[in-house]
Motif scaffolding. Structure first.
Motif: not given
Length: 309
Positions: A217-220, A225
């Motif tokens: 999960v690269r966005c957060m 998450f």
């Protein structure tokens, strides 16, 4: 392990955790042997109990073998997260089987096959309860404690709750499949979609943790998450816990009372009650999970802040 070192893990035997796993193997072997020898099983309930015991026994054999030989180091998984997840799931299966088997197969009077069968069934129940305690002991031994360095997410209360949530969802799916007539209204179909989506989301979190994919999960950050997913699941289960009883037990759509002509074991009304009850149970589990996740995150932030000072 370097060259010349021991290949076998002594802690797999000479430790409280090793003792718990040996007890699991002993009780599992005893249960399966007695059921196949004389205790017997029949019907869907008996098949479920036998399948649960056999699955847990096979899983315990594999875990013990990989741990004793250190071969788990070659697997692309987080071993600590995997073993505590398996132990928690096996505990739930054993608890269920320990209740279902005596409820349907143990009677005070001797069955037609004689008192030996009854005695064997009582012994199966006792060994199943002892097996439950053995799996529960492994969960307790592996569970992360306050002030302790957390080895894996699944060892925390939040991680263990994920296993329980998935297990409760399986009970809901079983009730839905047992003639619940959920397809009658769009609202009840929505509830089924909610149950399936939340189960899939929980399964994804567990698989990501066990397979060491927490950085996927690269966005957060992964902990954020998980909290976001849990909050979404709380809201969805809250809606389903309200919608399902309304469209199943309100006089406009269903019946608030059990029909007198409804056969036991094959009554849609009973299945609807099971779904309603366990919807509330899972809503409570997700809510506790959300609260505990916030608490853990707050403590971690404080610890990291103090360490920088």
């Amino acid at each position: 392990m370097g060259s010349g070192g021991p290949y076998l893990n002594k802690k797999a035997l000479l430790s409280p955790l090793g003792a718990a796993r040996l007890c699991q193997l002993a009780m599992g072997c005893a249960v399966v042997a007695m059921v196949t020898h004389s205790a017997g099983y029949s019907g869907s309930h008996g098949v479920f109990c036998m399948a649960a015991w056999c699955f847990c026994f096979a899983m315990s054999v594999l875990v013990f073998f990989l741990d004793a030989t250190r071969l788990h180091g070659y697997l692309p998984v987080s071993w600590d997260n995997l073993t505590v997840t398996c132990a928690a799931f096996a505990t739930l299966l054993y608890v269920t089987a320990s209740v279902v088997y005596p409820l349907f197969f143990v009677r005070s009077e001797c069955p037609y096959a004689g008192c030996d069968v009854r005695d064997f069934r009582i012994a199966v129940t006792v060994c199943s309860i002892l097996g439950t305690l053995a799996y529960g002991a492994e969960v307790v031994l592996c569970r992360a404690r306050p002030g302790q360095i957390v080895v894996g997410y699944m060892a925390t209360v939040s991680g263990l709750l994920k296993v329980v949530q998935g297990f409760v969802a399986c009970i809901i799916f079983g009730a839905l499949a047992n003639g619940s007539q959920y397809y009658q209204y769009a609202a009840t179909i929505y509830c089924v979609v909610v149950y399936a989506f939340c189960f899939a989301l929980t399964t994804v979190v567990v698989i990501m943790t066990v397979c060491r994919r927490t950085k996927a999960v690269r966005c957060m950050p992964f902990d954020r998450f998980v909290v976001v997913c849990t909050l979404l699941e709380v809201l969805l289960y809250l809606s389903a816990s309200v919608v399902w009883p309304v469209f199943c037990f309100d006089t406009k759509y269903g019946s608030p009372f059990r029909p007198s002509s409804c056969p036991w074991g094959k009554c849609p009304w009973d299945s609807k009650v099971v779904v309603a009850v366990f919807s509330f149970v899972n809503f409570g589990l997700y809510l506790v999970d959300l609260i505990y996740s916030q608490r853990i995150r707050f403590v971690s932030s404080q610890v990291s802040t103090n360490s920088r000072i």
